[in-house]
Design a protein around this motif. Structure first.
Motif, short mmCIF file in Angstrom:
data_model
loop_
_atom_site.label_atom_id
_atom_site.label_comp_id
_atom_site.label_asym_id
_atom_site.label_seq_id
_atom_site.Cartn_x
_atom_site.Cartn_y
_atom_site.Cartn_z
N ALA A 292 25.63 -17.35 -40.37
CA ALA A 292 25.74 -15.93 -40.67
C ALA A 292 26.02 -15.09 -39.43
O ALA A 292 25.81 -15.54 -38.29
N ALA A 293 26.51 -13.90 -39.66
CA ALA A 293 26.71 -12.93 -38.59
C ALA A 293 25.96 -11.66 -38.98
O ALA A 293 25.93 -11.30 -40.17
N PHE A 294 25.36 -11.02 -38.00
CA PHE A 294 24.61 -9.80 -38.26
C PHE A 294 25.13 -8.69 -37.36
O PHE A 294 25.40 -8.91 -36.19
N LEU A 295 25.28 -7.53 -37.96
CA LEU A 295 25.70 -6.36 -37.18
C LEU A 295 24.45 -5.55 -36.87
O LEU A 295 23.71 -5.16 -37.77
N VAL A 296 24.22 -5.34 -35.56
CA VAL A 296 22.95 -4.75 -35.13
C VAL A 296 23.21 -3.52 -34.27
O VAL A 296 24.09 -3.54 -33.41
N GLU A 297 22.46 -2.47 -34.51
CA GLU A 297 22.53 -1.29 -33.64
C GLU A 297 22.06 -1.70 -32.25
O GLU A 297 21.08 -2.41 -32.12
N ARG A 298 22.75 -1.20 -31.24
CA ARG A 298 22.36 -1.58 -29.88
C ARG A 298 20.89 -1.32 -29.59
O ARG A 298 20.22 -2.12 -28.96
N ASP A 299 20.38 -0.20 -30.08
CA ASP A 299 18.99 0.09 -29.74
C ASP A 299 18.00 -0.64 -30.65
O ASP A 299 16.80 -0.48 -30.52
N ARG A 300 18.53 -1.46 -31.57
CA ARG A 300 17.65 -2.31 -32.38
C ARG A 300 17.74 -3.78 -31.95
O ARG A 300 17.17 -4.66 -32.58
N GLU A 301 18.49 -3.99 -30.87
CA GLU A 301 18.72 -5.36 -30.41
C GLU A 301 17.41 -6.10 -30.13
O GLU A 301 17.25 -7.26 -30.53
N ASN A 302 16.49 -5.42 -29.48
CA ASN A 302 15.22 -6.08 -29.15
C ASN A 302 14.41 -6.40 -30.40
O ASN A 302 13.79 -7.45 -30.49
N ALA A 303 14.46 -5.50 -31.36
CA ALA A 303 13.74 -5.74 -32.60
C ALA A 303 14.35 -6.94 -33.34
O ALA A 303 13.63 -7.80 -33.86
N PHE A 304 15.68 -7.00 -33.34
CA PHE A 304 16.36 -8.12 -34.00
C PHE A 304 15.99 -9.43 -33.30
O PHE A 304 15.65 -10.43 -33.94
#
Lengths: 306, 112
Positions: free
Chosen positions: A256-268
């Motif tokens: 899979a691929a996930f699109l992540v907000e830059r400022d949510r990168e750590n949470a992801f």
């Protein structure tokens, strides 16, 4: 369980790094990115305003990606070739193509070329949102690129706005199929009974074996679906979008691929690592950040001008 | 089990999986014909054929195909894609025709 944390600067020796971090067994180690900004960028990478380098007319322009830009930019000598080509922008209004000079010929998808394409994209995306170009597009002149930017301006604008401050992560989940079958035999009474019948029966075991195979396949399928839907569910609120690509080979249950907000990168990141802790029997291969390849598909065609 | 994370460019397979047919894609035949032609002088230009962004959350595996286009379209030249598009239009017309026929039939069935 021992955890290995290894810091790695990717610009150093990617091939060796890749080998070391990809053990053949299910045991994996965590490789985390060097957090010092810019420290893993290729040598000479930079981003500053500047005019394009003087280039001979006979050279074409290879396009790496499309970005927003208000002025001409230079990203340093990180493109194709030996020595690496100077990467700069071709500007049209508020968007730009990130390019370097290249011979006017079909570029082979060699390891070096493909990695150079990705290296430039990764460098540029450290600074700003990119729409990645697929590999291998050479235009003859700068004017041709300006024409492309003009013609596709609203499409590029639209997609740049949608991808603003978002990056892609890849997540492949693998299991040990044989271990999973043993587990299923252990858990499922019917399957266990069939197996012992096959082992002890004197006559033909054909139908028992067919039945056994069918039950095991079904159980594998439903376990894999269960894992995959739990993993998707766990990541749902830390990303913007996801895409499920076809798993490759029978060890992979999720690609899979996930699109992540830059400022949510750590949470992801934390969520993926928590999943790794939760599912002991699965192997997680986790890559990124990538330009949003899996979330943008713009097809271009050639048309006769009117 | 600890999770291995590698930055994008360190795995060639993952790179290839992305860069060959995702993002902004120019069909192979255009890519080849771009080489060496001066777009301005041949009065051709590159235009957007289609644009898609995928901003949904998908869970079901396989419910979303890969972004790569159908084999018939990726085999190379524009004629292949044109013939598929023509076939497409044809099928759509047939579908519309059957749709009309089916709408007529129930109405007729009401008066036995």
């Amino acid at each position: 369980m021992s955890r290995t944390i290894k810091r790695t600067g990717r610009s150093k020796t990617p091939p060796a790094e890749a080998k070391r971090s990809r053990p053949a067994t299910a045991a994996v180690e965590r490789v985390i990115r060097e957090e010092t900004p810019g420290s893993h960028l290729p040598a000479g990478a930079t981003r500053m305003p500047g005019p394009p380098p003087a280039s001979p007319d006979k050279r074409g322009k290879y396009v790496y990606c499309i970005v927003r830009a208000d002025e001409a930019l230079r990203f340093g000598p990180i493109g194709f070739g030996t020595p690496p080509g100077e990467v700069y922008t071709v500007l049209y209004e508020d968007i730009a193509a990130v390019v370097s000079d290249a011979p006017i010929e079909v570029l082979d998808a060699t390891r070096e070329n493909v990695l150079a394409h990705e290296r430039v994209n990764e460098t540029v995306m450290r600074y700003q949102t990119v729409i990645p170009m697929s590999f291998g597009t050479v235009f003859k002149t700068r004017d041709d690129i300006v024409e492309l930017l003009r013609g596709a301006h609203s499409a590029f604008q639209d997609v740049l706005a949608k991808m603003e401050n978002k990056v892609e992560f890849g997540l492949k989940v693998l299991w040990d199929r044989d271990a999973m079958i043993r587990q299923i035999e252990h858990d499922d009474e019917d399957i266990r009974r069939l197996k012992s019948e096959i082992a002890t029966q004197k006559g033909s075991t054909y139908f028992a074996r067919v039945q056994y195979g069918r039950l095991v396949d079904g159980a594998l399928q439903s376990r894999s679906e269960q894992y995959v839907s739990e993993i998707f569910e766990a990541l749902r609120d830390v990303c913007v979008a996801s895409r499920a690509n076809k798993p490759i080979g029978d060890k992979m249950i999720m690609n899979a691929a996930f699109l992540v907000e830059r400022d949510r990168e750590n949470a992801f990141d934390a969520r993926v690592k928590a999943l790794g802790g939760k599912y002991d029997s699965l192997t997680f291969r986790y890559t990124g950040p990538w330009p949003p390849y899996n979330f943008v598909n713009i097809r271009l065609k050639l048309e006769r001008a009117k | 089990m600890p999770v291995e994370r590698t930055t994008g460019g360190s795995s060639l397979i993952d790179v290839l999986d992305r860069v060959l047919d995702k993002g902004i894609v120019i069909d192979a035949w255009v890519r080849v014909s771009l080489v060496g032609i001066d777009l301005i002088t041949v009065e051709a230009r590159v235009v957007v054929a289609s644009i898609d962004t995928y901003l949904k959350y998908s869970e079901a595996v396989g419910s979303v195909g890969s972004v790569s286009k159908p084999a018939a379209l990726s085999t190379g030249d524009g004629r292949a894609s044109e013939s598929v598009l023509a076939e497409n239009a044809n099928l759509r017309a047939q579908l519309a025709a059957t749709g009309r026929a089916r709408r007529r039939r129930p109405a007729a069935a009401k008066t036995p």
